[in-house]
Design a protein around this motif. Structure first.
Motif, PDB file in Angstrom:
ATOM      1  N   ALA A 149       0.843  -1.194   0.000  1.00 58.23           N
ATOM      2  CA  ALA A 149       0.000   0.000   0.000  1.00 58.23           C
ATOM      3  C   ALA A 149       0.880   1.246   0.000  1.00 58.23           C
ATOM      4  CB  ALA A 149      -0.918   0.013   1.221  1.00 58.23           C
ATOM      5  N   GLU A 150       0.356   2.311  -0.614  1.00 64.51           N
ATOM      6  CA  GLU A 150       0.918   3.657  -0.610  1.00 64.51           C
ATOM      7  C   GLU A 150       2.169   3.836  -1.473  1.00 64.51           C
ATOM      8  OE1 GLU A 150      -0.665   6.195   0.480  1.00 64.51           O
ATOM      9  OE2 GLU A 150      -2.261   5.039   1.408  1.00 64.51           O
ATOM     10  N   TRP A 207       3.444  -0.776 -12.092  1.00 66.23           N
ATOM     11  CA  TRP A 207       4.112  -0.277 -10.881  1.00 66.23           C
ATOM     12  C   TRP A 207       5.033   0.903 -11.208  1.00 66.23           C
ATOM     13  CZ3 TRP A 207       3.885  -0.651  -5.738  1.00 66.23           C
ATOM     14  CH2 TRP A 207       4.996  -0.263  -4.983  1.00 66.23           C
ATOM     15  N   ARG A 214       0.243   6.179  -6.200  1.00 64.76           N
ATOM     16  CA  ARG A 214       0.297   5.235  -5.082  1.00 64.76           C
ATOM     17  C   ARG A 214      -0.176   3.873  -5.573  1.00 64.76           C
ATOM     18  NH1 ARG A 214      -5.065   5.932  -2.396  1.00 64.76           N
ATOM     19  NH2 ARG A 214      -4.189   5.459  -0.358  1.00 64.76           N
ATOM     20  N   ALA A 215       0.142   2.840  -4.827  1.00 63.93           N
ATOM     21  CA  ALA A 215      -0.216   1.490  -5.253  1.00 63.93           C
ATOM     22  C   ALA A 215      -1.712   1.342  -5.472  1.00 63.93           C
ATOM     23  CB  ALA A 215       0.264   0.482  -4.208  1.00 63.93           C
ATOM     24  N   GLU A 216      -2.479   2.075  -4.709  1.00 66.06           N
ATOM     25  CA  GLU A 216      -3.936   1.971  -4.810  1.00 66.06           C
ATOM     26  C   GLU A 216      -4.471   2.452  -6.159  1.00 66.06           C
ATOM     27  OE1 GLU A 216      -2.972   1.949  -0.460  1.00 66.06           O
ATOM     28  OE2 GLU A 216      -2.149   2.833  -2.288  1.00 66.06           O
ATOM     29  N   ASP A 217      -3.630   3.142  -6.955  1.00 71.82           N
ATOM     30  CA  ASP A 217      -4.058   3.616  -8.274  1.00 71.82           C
ATOM     31  C   ASP A 217      -3.979   2.525  -9.344  1.00 71.82           C
ATOM     32  OD1 ASP A 217      -4.350   6.120  -7.156  1.00 71.82           O
ATOM     33  OD2 ASP A 217      -2.411   6.871  -7.889  1.00 71.82           O
ATOM     34  N   ASP A 219      -5.344  -0.605  -9.548  1.00 68.39           N
ATOM     35  CA  ASP A 219      -6.402  -1.626  -9.657  1.00 68.39           C
ATOM     36  C   ASP A 219      -5.868  -3.018  -9.337  1.00 68.39           C
ATOM     37  OD1 ASP A 219      -8.333   0.279 -10.434  1.00 68.39           O
ATOM     38  OD2 ASP A 219      -7.703   0.134 -12.517  1.00 68.39           O
ATOM     39  N   ASN A 220      -4.937  -3.073  -8.403  1.00 65.59           N
ATOM     40  CA  ASN A 220      -4.362  -4.321  -7.898  1.00 65.59           C
ATOM     41  C   ASN A 220      -3.579  -5.088  -8.968  1.00 65.59           C
ATOM     42  OD1 ASN A 220      -3.873  -6.016  -5.666  1.00 65.59           O
ATOM     43  ND2 ASN A 220      -5.419  -7.484  -6.351  1.00 65.59           N
ATOM     44  N   ASN A 247      -1.798  -7.629  -4.799  1.00 60.99           N
ATOM     45  CA  ASN A 247      -2.127  -8.291  -3.536  1.00 60.99           C
ATOM     46  C   ASN A 247      -2.892  -9.557  -3.872  1.00 60.99           C
ATOM     47  OD1 ASN A 247      -3.016  -9.194  -1.076  1.00 60.99           O
ATOM     48  ND2 ASN A 247      -3.716  -7.199  -0.344  1.00 60.99           N
TER      49      ASN A 247
END
Length: 452
Positions: A149-150, A207, A214-217, A219-220, A247
């Motif tokens: 995250a983040e 990535w 941030r990682a949350e952008d 869509d996993n 994740n």
């Protein structure tokens, strides 16, 4: 084994723990670029290991770089310092991994390690350094260590608190945003025979998307990968597509395969963990690729420590050697491989009691200057050393990034090996494949790519 000091000792953190600690105070993050390199290695030298002074950020003046051609060796004038053999290996035992010791003992007449001057050539773009410093203050492990995250771009945990953060540094290390390459795989039999298997592949590394914050952008999804087999003829036209999830506790890796024989696309959920592919003659599992790939969730991870070890580094000669000269009986042509003394992190993965995998224990040695797996040992369910890994590193000074070349897995029980990701006779990797578009990485697209 004598260990050098642990980077985060001043924080009072226990690196042997597997709990998902994260973030460091600003005072620690400010060490990046000062006593630590911008990605978290020790700047200072140590005996034969020199201080890091910036690495090869640009094409060095002593080589002639031509786009589209192989990188010339900037260290070609370095003389051989010494050679480690089965006869003298005890003299160097402290700086040899267990895997190399075993290879030296197993092939005493032919296996050796040529050691050269240690060169800290790794370097990355300034954007990666900036992102990495921010990651140190905001990056977190989530899902029990199965996700991030983040953080974004570069290295998520340049000042690591535990082994899970270290393996994530390897998994998410900077390899550009969009790239294309052609590589060859050679499973080598006991007698030295092999059939070359050539693949064209593409990486769309979300990535490293410069527009992401941030990682949350993402869509996993950490990256999209597409691999098209071009030879041998019986396999040509088979295409693989992977959507690697960031994740995997939320969603496992998505994979599809197009079969040129049936002209059908099907889901391929087995392409993960210890699934062994035919292209390696079952000598490597899916999560062997790139040294280690995929979710870390089936293992308990611990840090063994940090030490000085001989690793395959600055291997420009190896990457320019023709396959017929590179691939020998029982092991690679050791005359073509350069070893250097460098500092490495050593981490261990022990299979969880309720998990299944063909490897009960894995030991990984990662170069501090690029967080990439340099070599490793893979143990079977009885505790025996089964396979030894070796990855060749060289600085892509035209990018810049510190990338990998050939990946080798030696099977000690069967007396044979597989050499993967070789680019010896292939065109140079294109790390600036701006033409790639995310819409290309769909099951319907791979059907069109694979038609022959």
């Amino acid at each position: 084994m004598k260990l050098v000091h642990i980077l985060v000792a001043g924080l009072g953190l226990c690196l042997m723990a597997t709990s998902a600690l994260a973030k460091v105070p600003k005072s620690q993050a400010d060490r990046l670029g000062n006593d630590l390199t911008p990605i978290g290695a020790e700047k200072a030298g140590d005996g034969a290991i020199p201080a890091w002074t910036g690495g090869l950020e640009n094409v060095p003046g002593n080589v002639a770089y031509t786009p589209g051609e192989k990188l010339e060796d900037p260290f070609a004038a370095d003389p051989l310092k010494f050679t480690i053999t089965a006869a003298n290996m005890d003299q160097y035992s402290e700086n040899l991994s267990e895997g190399y010791k075993t290879l030296l003992r197993t092939f005493p007449d032919t296996y050796f390690m040529n050691v050269y001057q240690s060169r800290r050539s790794c370097a990355y773009p300034d954007t990666v350094y900036t992102a990495t410093k921010n990651n140190a203050e905001v990056g977190e492990l989530i899902g029990g260590g199965t996700g991030i995250a983040e953080a974004i771009m570069g290295f998520p945990f340049p000042i690591p608190n535990n082994a899970l953060e270290i393996i994530w540094n390897h998994t998410l290390r900077y390899r550009s945003f969009k790239s294309t390459r052609q590589f060859t795989v050679a499973p080598v039999t006991r007698s030295g025979d092999y059939t070359l298997r050539t693949v064209q592949d593409e990486f769309f590394l979300k990535w490293s998307d410069p527009s992401a914050r941030r990682a949350e952008d993402l869509d996993n999804i950490s990256f999209l990968w597409l691999g098209n087999i071009v030879s041998p003829a019986r396999s040509a036209g088979n295409v693989f597509l992977v959507h690697e999830t960031l994740n995997q506790a939320i969603e496992s890796r998505r994979a599809w395969q197009y079969s040129a024989g049936t002209r059908r696309v099907r889901r391929a959920p087995d392409i993960a963990y210890d699934f062994a592919t035919a292209d390696t003659d079952l000598l490597a599992t899916t999560d062997n690729f790139d040294g280690y790939s995929g979710s870390p969730d089936r293992y308990d991870w611990t840090v063994t420590g940090k030490s000085k070890k001989y690793i395959a580094y600055n291997n420009y000669v190896a990457e320019s050697t023709p396959y017929a000269e590179f691939l020998n009986v029982r092991h690679l042509n050791q005359d073509k491989i350069r070893y250097e003394l460098q500092r490495v992190w050593t981490i261990q993965a022990t299979l969880k009691p309720d998990a299944r995998h063909v490897y009960a224990r894995r030991v990984k040695h990662l170069n501090e200057d690029n967080w990439q797996l340099a070599n490793g040992e893979l143990y079977d369910s009885r505790g025996g050393l089964w396979r030894v890994q070796e990855l060749h590193t060289l600085q892509r000074y035209n990018v810049p990034l510190c990338g990998s070349g050939a990946e080798i897995v030696y099977d000690l029980q069967e007396g044979r090996y597989v050499a993967m990701s070789m680019q010896n006779e292939e065109p140079p990797v294109n790390y600036f494949a701006d033409e790639l578009d995310e819409s290309r990485y769909t099951p319907s697209s791979i059907r069109r790519i694979g038609i022959r």
